[in-house]
Scaffold this motif. Structure first.
Motif, PDB file in Angstrom:
ATOM      1  N   UNK A  79       6.956  11.575  -5.876  1.00 21.98           N
ATOM      2  CA  UNK A  79       6.826  10.299  -6.250  1.00 21.98           C
ATOM      3  C   UNK A  79       8.068   9.462  -5.821  1.00 21.98           C
ATOM      4  N   UNK A  80       9.324   9.969  -5.745  1.00 21.23           N
ATOM      5  CA  UNK A  80      10.525   9.297  -5.359  1.00 21.23           C
ATOM      6  C   UNK A  80      10.400   8.930  -3.825  1.00 21.23           C
ATOM      7  N   UNK A  81       9.785   9.921  -3.144  1.00 24.38           N
ATOM      8  CA  UNK A  81       9.539   9.928  -1.475  1.00 24.38           C
ATOM      9  C   UNK A  81       8.638   8.909  -1.410  1.00 24.38           C
ATOM     10  N   UNK A  82       7.676   8.885  -2.162  1.00 19.60           N
ATOM     11  CA  UNK A  82       6.632   7.946  -1.716  1.00 19.60           C
ATOM     12  C   UNK A  82       7.027   6.485  -2.203  1.00 19.60           C
ATOM     13  N   UNK A  83       7.900   6.449  -3.202  1.00 21.91           N
ATOM     14  CA  UNK A  83       8.369   5.095  -3.240  1.00 21.91           C
ATOM     15  C   UNK A  83       9.316   4.608  -2.380  1.00 21.91           C
ATOM     16  N   UNK A  84      10.361   5.478  -1.889  1.00 22.76           N
ATOM     17  CA  UNK A  84      11.122   5.030  -0.779  1.00 22.76           C
ATOM     18  C   UNK A  84      10.220   4.737   0.489  1.00 22.76           C
ATOM     19  N   UNK A  85       9.319   5.502   0.712  1.00 22.61           N
ATOM     20  CA  UNK A  85       8.552   5.097   1.882  1.00 22.61           C
ATOM     21  C   UNK A  85       7.979   3.713   1.805  1.00 22.61           C
ATOM     22  N   UNK A  86       7.393   3.411   0.518  1.00 24.66           N
ATOM     23  CA  UNK A  86       6.798   1.910   0.285  1.00 24.66           C
ATOM     24  C   UNK A  86       7.936   0.924   0.585  1.00 24.66           C
ATOM     25  N   UNK A  87       9.208   1.223   0.027  1.00 21.73           N
ATOM     26  CA  UNK A  87      10.448   0.300   0.152  1.00 21.73           C
ATOM     27  C   UNK A  87      10.618   0.110   1.346  1.00 21.73           C
ATOM     28  N   UNK A  88      10.776   1.146   2.143  1.00 18.15           N
ATOM     29  CA  UNK A  88      11.114   1.132   3.581  1.00 18.15           C
ATOM     30  C   UNK A  88      10.213   0.173   4.582  1.00 18.15           C
ATOM     31  N   UNK A  89       8.787   0.837   4.337  1.00 14.84           N
ATOM     32  CA  UNK A  89       7.636   0.164   4.897  1.00 14.84           C
ATOM     33  C   UNK A  89       7.500  -1.602   4.750  1.00 14.84           C
TER      34      UNK A  89
END
Length: 145
Positions: free
Chosen positions: A12-22
């Motif tokens: 869930x942290x990796x998914x959050x980071x991806x959304x943040x970056x995208x």
């Protein structure tokens, strides 16, 4: 920075980071109602750049982070990395900057802890169950030339 950055392996942290970056922080900055930033540290063992997402607070231009690890007995890896190498990279919303992190002093911590528990009250519960003093980290921008 051309060096590869390794994101948290927690799903869930990796998914959050991806959304943040995208979305350049547009959709990642607020996460379930809490302000979050991306912190990139240098791995104390691997030497690799490691990125995670953390809830933050602000105090007189400084960013505040709590090394709670959900109240676990051990410090989170990002905190151990910061203690080994305090120079970090931060992204708050779309803004990216170099910073230096340090553990709040015993004198500073009570007031700063109140700032953080007003944002995320579970920190008090985490401290109550932790078998360690949960560190509060102060992150301050560094001037770049």
């Amino acid at each position: 920075m051309d060096e590869e950055i390794y994101d948290s392996t927690t799903g869930w942290v990796a998914a959050h980071i991806r959304t943040y970056l995208e979305t350049d922080g547009e959709k990642g900055h607020m996460y379930q109602g809490w302000p979050t930033l991306l912190l990139t540290t240098r791995g104390r063992k691997s030497g690799k750049l490691r990125r995670t997402a953390l809830i933050y607070g602000e105090d007189t231009g400084r960013y505040l982070l709590v090394a709670s690890n959900g109240g676990a007995a051990q410090h989170p890896a990002w905190y151990l990395n910061v203690m080994a190498e305090p120079d970090v990279m931060v992204q708050v919303g779309p803004e990216k900057f170099a910073a230096r992190a340090r553990t709040a002093t015993a004198q500073e911590k009570p007031a700063l802890w109140t700032v953080m528990t007003s944002i995320f009250p579970l920190y008090d519960k985490y401290q109550a169950k932790a078998e360690r003093e949960i560190p509060l980290v102060v992150v301050e921008r560094v001037a770049t030339t």
